[in-house]
Enzyme design. Structure first.
Site, PDB file in Angstrom:
ATOM      1  CB  SER A   1      68.785 -57.682 -20.307  1.00 40.80           C
ATOM      2  OG  SER A   1      70.027 -58.173 -19.878  1.00 40.80           O
TER       3      SER A   1
ATOM      4  CE  LYS B   1      71.063 -55.225  -9.633  1.00 45.04           C
ATOM      5  NZ  LYS B   1      72.066 -54.191  -9.862  1.00 45.04           N
TER       6      LYS B   1
ATOM      7  CG  ASP C   1      75.968 -54.339 -10.234  1.00 43.46           C
ATOM      8  OD1 ASP C   1      76.149 -54.702 -11.400  1.00 43.46           O
ATOM      9  OD2 ASP C   1      74.852 -54.365  -9.673  1.00 43.46           O
TER      10      ASP C   1
ATOM     11  CB  ALA D   1      71.872 -41.171  -2.868  1.00 48.91           C
TER      12      ALA D   1
HETATM   13  P1  ATR Z   1      69.213 -46.905  -9.525  1.00 45.04           P
HETATM   14  O1  ATR Z   1      68.962 -48.183  -8.821  1.00 45.04           O
HETATM   15  O2  ATR Z   1      69.413 -47.064 -11.011  1.00 45.04           O
HETATM   16  O3  ATR Z   1      70.289 -46.077  -8.894  1.00 45.04           O
HETATM   17  P2  ATR Z   1      67.173 -45.260  -8.266  1.00 45.04           P
HETATM   18  O4  ATR Z   1      67.319 -45.958  -6.977  1.00 45.04           O
HETATM   19  O5  ATR Z   1      65.792 -44.924  -8.748  1.00 45.04           O
HETATM   20  O6  ATR Z   1      67.805 -46.102  -9.457  1.00 45.04           O
HETATM   21  O7  ATR Z   1      68.084 -43.947  -8.235  1.00 45.04           O
HETATM   22  C1  ATR Z   1      68.095 -43.033  -9.276  1.00 45.04           C
HETATM   23  C2  ATR Z   1      69.071 -41.923  -8.906  1.00 45.04           C
HETATM   24  O8  ATR Z   1      69.095 -40.976  -9.978  1.00 45.04           O
HETATM   25  C3  ATR Z   1      68.685 -41.166  -7.671  1.00 45.04           C
HETATM   26  O9  ATR Z   1      69.864 -40.727  -7.025  1.00 45.04           O
HETATM   27  C4  ATR Z   1      67.900 -39.995  -8.257  1.00 45.04           C
HETATM   28  O10 ATR Z   1      67.845 -38.868  -7.417  1.00 45.04           O
HETATM   29  P3  ATR Z   1      66.674 -38.754  -6.310  1.00 45.04           P
HETATM   30  O11 ATR Z   1      67.111 -39.601  -5.148  1.00 45.04           O
HETATM   31  O12 ATR Z   1      66.628 -37.318  -5.958  1.00 45.04           O
HETATM   32  O13 ATR Z   1      65.421 -39.257  -6.955  1.00 45.04           O
HETATM   33  C5  ATR Z   1      68.747 -39.680  -9.448  1.00 45.04           C
HETATM   34  N1  ATR Z   1      68.085 -38.947 -10.543  1.00 45.04           N
HETATM   35  C6  ATR Z   1      67.141 -39.396 -11.391  1.00 45.04           C
HETATM   36  N2  ATR Z   1      66.839 -38.453 -12.307  1.00 45.04           N
HETATM   37  C7  ATR Z   1      67.632 -37.365 -12.029  1.00 45.04           C
HETATM   38  C8  ATR Z   1      67.811 -36.078 -12.625  1.00 45.04           C
HETATM   39  N3  ATR Z   1      67.097 -35.694 -13.691  1.00 45.04           N
HETATM   40  N4  ATR Z   1      68.732 -35.263 -12.076  1.00 45.04           N
HETATM   41  C9  ATR Z   1      69.452 -35.624 -11.012  1.00 45.04           C
HETATM   42  N5  ATR Z   1      69.329 -36.824 -10.404  1.00 45.04           N
HETATM   43  C10 ATR Z   1      68.437 -37.692 -10.904  1.00 45.04           C
END
Ligand code: ATR
Length: 287
Positions: free
Chosen positions: A20, A71, A107, A132
């Site tokens: 962090s 969170k 955020d 998403a």
């Molecule tokens: P955070 O809380 O950081 O947003 P998360 O809830 O795990 O973490 O979400 C990660 C996001 O990055 C998701 O939208 C994920 O897509 P999926 O819902 O299909 O998993 C996206 N993501 C992670 N790696 C990716 C990649 N290589 N290309 C495109 N999208 C990616």
């Protein structure tokens, strides 16, 4: 200032937490404002959010930042939750007012302030949001709140559809959605003014990834990446090469921290010092 018997304590709970940037950033801010305050990182395992609220009251901890995996879990144990955080369903900042714990989500506001600092006007303009997940939620709500014409694209399209429906219902906004691929991006980007990445594509160690093909970026776009390690992600480097304006993840990190600082101390945050501290720290770890 060296901690004393009167030092006010703030901190962050999460797991993992050792990378962090918040302890450096907030302690630099306390020092710059001559406050006898200290900020520490607490590694807290999933399931212990409630215990943290008791500890906060018992130890008189003035403020906490809350990160993964707490969170959402911490919400039911707070005395009040700000309307915006309630809508997003996640709290990242807690203020302890004489044992009453108030939750906020900085955020979302941090993202909006980063846009404002760059003079980006999001209302009534098409905005493409990639991702998403948890980070996308705060961004989606703040953009809908600003009256943006939101399009949510995600690798897993069902998650994009679910978030779009939820935001549309909560905010009374029109929100489009689709799969994060070249077809959808080429449909939406030509008329878009803002492109925001909330996916982890491009984040260290996957620094060779970008969620958007370079040729779709154009000078009319502002491209904003919430990834801050590395600072100049492949997406942002492509954006600059294509003549687009860029906003770095560091900006959002600093603004969410600045708002938390203001909630705890009631003072204006020394934003430039906070940013310089984060940049120094990122340079040190090779961001
Ligand atoms: P955070 O809380 O950081 O947003 P998360 O809830 O795990 O973490 O979400 C990660 C996001 O990055 C998701 O939208 C994920 O897509 P999926 O819902 O299909 O998993 C996206 N993501 C992670 N790696 C990716 C990649 N290589 N290309 C495109 N999208 C990616």
């Amino acid at each position: 200032m060296r901690p004393s018997g009167r030092s006010v304590v703030c901190g962050i709970i999460g797991d993992p937490i050792e990378h962090s940037m918040s302890p450096s950033m907030q302690n630099a801010a306390f020092e710059a404002t001559d406050l006898d305050w200290v900020y520490v990182a607490f590694r807290v395992a999933k399931g212990s959010a409630e215990s943290c609220t008791h500890a906060m009251r018992a130890l008189g901890i003035r403020g906490l930042n809350v990160t993964v995996p707490h969170k959402i879990d911490i919400l039911p144990f707070l005395d009040s939750v700000d309307e915006r955080a309630l809508r997003i369903g996640a709290v990242n900042t807690v203020v302890n007012d004489n044992g009453m714990l108030h939750g906020y989500n900085t955020d979302a506001e941090g993202f909006v302030r980063a846009l404002d600092a760059h003079g980006v006007e999001a209302s009534h303009k098409p905005v493409v949001l990639m991702g998403a997940g948890g980070a996308a939620r705060a961004v989606a709500y703040s953009l809908a709140d600003r009256g943006a014409q939101l399009v949510i694209l995600n690798r897993t399209p069902e998650r994009a559809a679910a978030l779009a429906m939820e935001v549309a219902e909560a905010m009374g906004a029109m929100v489009s959605h689709g799969t994060l691929d070249e077809d959808s991006l080429s449909e939406w980007l030509p008329t878009a003014s803002l492109l925001v990445n909330t996916t982890s594509a491009g984040m260290s160690p996957n620094i060779d990834q970008s969620p958007c093909p370079e040729h779709l970026l154009h000078p009319g776009l502002t491209v904003c990446d919430i990834v801050y390690n590395p600072r100049r992600t492949l997406l942002l480097r492509h954006a600059t090469a294509r003549g687009a304006t860029t906003i770095e993840g560091v900006d959002m990190l600093v603004w969410q921290g600045a708002i938390a600082f203001e909630l705890w101390t009631g003072l204006r945050a020394p934003v430039d010092i906070m940013r310089a501290t984060v940049e120094e720290e990122l340079n040190r770890v090779g961001g």
